[in-house]
Enzyme design. Structure first.
Site, PDB file in Angstrom:
ATOM      1  N   HIS A 166      -5.653  -0.889  -3.672  1.00  0.00           N
ATOM      2  CA  HIS A 166      -7.017  -1.077  -3.132  1.00  0.00           C
ATOM      3  C   HIS A 166      -8.134  -0.860  -4.145  1.00  0.00           C
ATOM      4  CE1 HIS A 166      -4.857  -1.367   0.579  1.00  0.00           C
ATOM      5  NE2 HIS A 166      -4.474  -0.106   0.538  1.00  0.00           N
TER       6      HIS A 166
ATOM      7  N   SER B   8       0.837  -1.204   0.000  1.00  0.00           N
ATOM      8  CA  SER B   8       0.000   0.000   0.000  1.00  0.00           C
ATOM      9  C   SER B   8       0.876   1.259   0.000  1.00  0.00           C
ATOM     10  CB  SER B   8      -0.970  -0.030   1.185  1.00  0.00           C
ATOM     11  OG  SER B   8      -1.977   0.957   1.056  1.00  0.00           O
TER      12      SER B   8
END
Length: 205
Positions: A161, A119
């Site tokens: 995501h 991330s």
């Protein structure tokens, strides 16, 4: 030859690490949890170290926001891999830059150490992180001074995501406002981008 694994979430695709690092048992990874310290999901991001241990790796944890330059340099030098967790990307970049860990990591990757970014850790590996404003707050990084240059380990920008339950809307917004010149690579939580020298591939769980 640069080797990287860039992910939205490490757990679903952790077994794919063996595609660029086939011999993991007994090796050491520097685990940098810094981004997770300014994120409400921080505890879950830090759980990745248990996955790393399950793969047979020895984990050395160091928070670059508070560690000395000497300790960061020594820890990275004694590892064959570097893992950077998710969390707040702006706080992460600020901490990497002010500790000079950014230079140490970039040099280590050039010399052959594998970089694993989850991330925020994947976003900061690219050339610029400004686009992630639509997902992360800049508030935790008051000293970044609008200098959004990333580590430059790759020449594309990861958008993590995609279709995710929590941040999928933000990821979609980033993609809606991007163009081909931004070199965006959107990935779901069950996908990973593997870089092995000139070879780049998108893999799934």
């Amino acid at each position: 030859m640069s080797k990287l694994m860039l992910v939205s979430a490490f757990a679903p695709v952790s077994h794919k690490l063996e595609r660029i690092e086939p011999d993991l048992k007994g090796r050491t990874v520097t685990f940098i949890p810094t981004a997770s310290m300014k994120d409400f999901t921080g505890f879950f991001n830090r759980m990745a170290k248990w996955k790393l241990r399950a793969l047979g790796l020895n984990v050395q944890e160091i928070d670059v926001a508070v560690a000395s330059y000497h300790d960061i340099k020594t820890t990275i030098a004694s590892s064959s891999m570097i893992y950077v967790t998710g969390g707040n990307t702006f706080y992460l970049l600020q901490s990497l830059r002010y500790s000079s860990a950014d230079e140490l990591i970039a040099q280590a990757v050039r010399e052959g150490k594998t970089y694993i970014g989850e991330s925020a850790g994947a976003v900061v590996a690219g050339p610029n992180i400004e686009y992630i404003k639509r997902m992360d707050s800049e508030d935790p990084a008051p000293y970044l001074d609008s200098n959004y240059a990333g580590l430059g380990l790759v020449d594309f920008n990861i958008v993590p995501h995609i279709d995710g339950p929590a941040l999928g809307e933000s990821a979609a917004e980033i993609m809606r406002h991007s163009n081909s010149d931004d070199h965006m690579v959107p990935i779901r939580d069950d996908q990973a981008v593997l870089v092995n020298g000139p070879h780049i591939e998108l893999v799934e769980r």
